[in-house]
Design a protein around this motif. Structure first.
Motif: not given
Lengths: 137, 284
Positions: B18-39
């Protein structure tokens, strides 16, 4: 693009009484990058997940498999999350638990670290700042 | 400013993600978050073609390193991979690079540093490491391991020194204020004396000085004889001294002052004696 326009003047999500739990420098930097609201939300979610995680960890510590990877994973994950949110006391306690997988480790040290974690969680759960922003001079 | 690009971020811990994704989105990047290798595998096959993959080493089930190997074997590694690791042990870092990773960063690093690494790779516009460069980094990691092992050996003597100094410092700071009143001047000269000795013992190694400063701050806070802001300010001032060439002179002056002015008349016979020697300092 920064989430906070002036990080120096951002209110901190805790009052003086809780200052010992937080690393102000880290909190200010994280808030600068993700914004105050997001920080508070993540801190709240993390804090409310802690009692369950602690219960899991205590169960693993009591089991003969304490030194296996599963127990260490929980401790490492809690440590990483605590570091990310600028909670050094909690991170330190989790580090103490995670580093006691060696055969020479002391069970007393783990018990002490778990007691510290319990105390820290209690303080975090009483944080009024998760719902009411407070300014700190 | 880094151009906005899509990032696949694979991390099982929701807080860190959540912390890193929010920081990346605040910099304008599109982030696809996944929780596992399979996902992540499924996402890469069906949904996105990211400009960068940020991959946790220690995923549940299939590890990040095994996922990277899988993408390489299937020739599906189409973007640079920045490994995120909780550990900085050399074997883990080597495994990241040997698996086909392009870079690694430690989870406990300040978020600004993690974002810097992300920015670097996004600016390369998908250009991955060549095999030759990857091998060079692997060699550097080996070299780093040797240097760190040597530093750790030296560190043992430093730690012993710090422990001895720390004991003295704690004692001084826990007793002096009660006896003399808590004047900042007294403490500053005492700090000058102690850090002067520490600097000499640390043989002017910057990394050891920095660690000593960290220790000093903890020590100051622990004794609770200074407010948090006072302690931070004093340590920050000392830190600035460390970074300039006048540091040694400043510390020497502090030590000299302590020796000449306070201890010049010989070792104090009592705390009252020491108090009388220090009492005039605040008037200066």
């Amino acid at each position: 693009m920064m989430a906070g326009k002036n990080p120096e003047r951002q209110p901190l999500p805790y009052g003086p009484a809780e200052a010992g739990l937080f690393d102000e420098e880290i909190v200010r930097e994280v808030v600068q990058f993700i914004g105050d609201d997001t920080y508070r939300r993540l801190l709240g979610e993390f804090t409310h997940s802690l009692p369950d995680k602690l219960e899991t960890l205590e169960g693993l510590v009591r089991s003969p498999d304490f030194r296996d990877e599963a127990a260490m994973r929980v401790a490492h994950q809690m440590k990483g999350a605590a570091q990310a949110l600028g909670l050094p006391r909690l991170a330190h306690s989790m580090s103490a638990i995670a580093s006691h997988r060696q055969p020479t480790s002391s069970p007393d040290a783990v018990t002490l670290a778990l007691a510290e974690v319990r105390e820290t969680i209690g303080l975090l759960l009483r944080l009024p700042s998760q719902t009411e922003p407070r300014d700190v001079p | 400013m880094t151009e906005s690009r899509s990032i696949l971020f694979v991390e099982d811990d929701p807080t860190l993600r959540g912390v890193i994704s929010a920081a990346l989105r605040n910099k304008g990047h599109m982030v696809f978050e996944r929780e596992s290798a399979e996902e992540a595998l499924s996402t890469m096959e069906r949904v996105v073609s990211p400009a960068l993959i940020i991959l946790d080493v220690d995923l549940p089930g299939t590890s990040g390193i095994d996922l990277c190997k899988c993408w390489v074997a299937l020739q599906q590694k189409t973007a640079p991979i920045l490994f995120l690791t909780a550990s900085d042990d050399v074997d883990t870092l080597k495994a990241c690079m040997a698996a086909g990773g392009d870079d690694f960063t430690i989870k406990s690093s300040p978020i600004s540093q993690i974002l810097e690494r992300v920015g670097y790779w996004l600016e390369r516009r998908g250009r991955m490491l060549s095999d030759k460069r990857r091998q060079a980094i692997l060699d550097q990691v080996e070299e780093f391991a040797v240097v760190r092992a040597e530093a750790q050996e030296q560190d043992k003597s430093f730690q012993a020194m710090v422990a001895a100094l720390g004991a003295g410092l704690r004692l001084a700071f826990s007793t002096l204020p009660d006896q003399f009143g808590s004047t900042v001047t007294e403490k500053l000269y005492l700090l000058g004396y102690v850090t002067g000795a520490a600097s000499k013992a640390a043989n002017d190694r910057l990394d050891l000085k920095i660690r000593f400063l960290d220790f000093l701050r903890a020590c100051l806070l622990e004794t609770q004889t200074l407010s948090r802001s006072d302690a931070s300010r004093m340590v920050a001032n000392l830190g600035q001294l460390y970074s300039v060439r006048s540091f040694r002179q400043a510390m020497s002056a502090g030590a000299r002052f302590w020796n000449d002015t306070i201890l010049g008349g010989g070792v104090p016979e009592s705390l009252a004696d020491l108090r009388s020697r220090i009492s005039g300092l605040d008037d200066e």
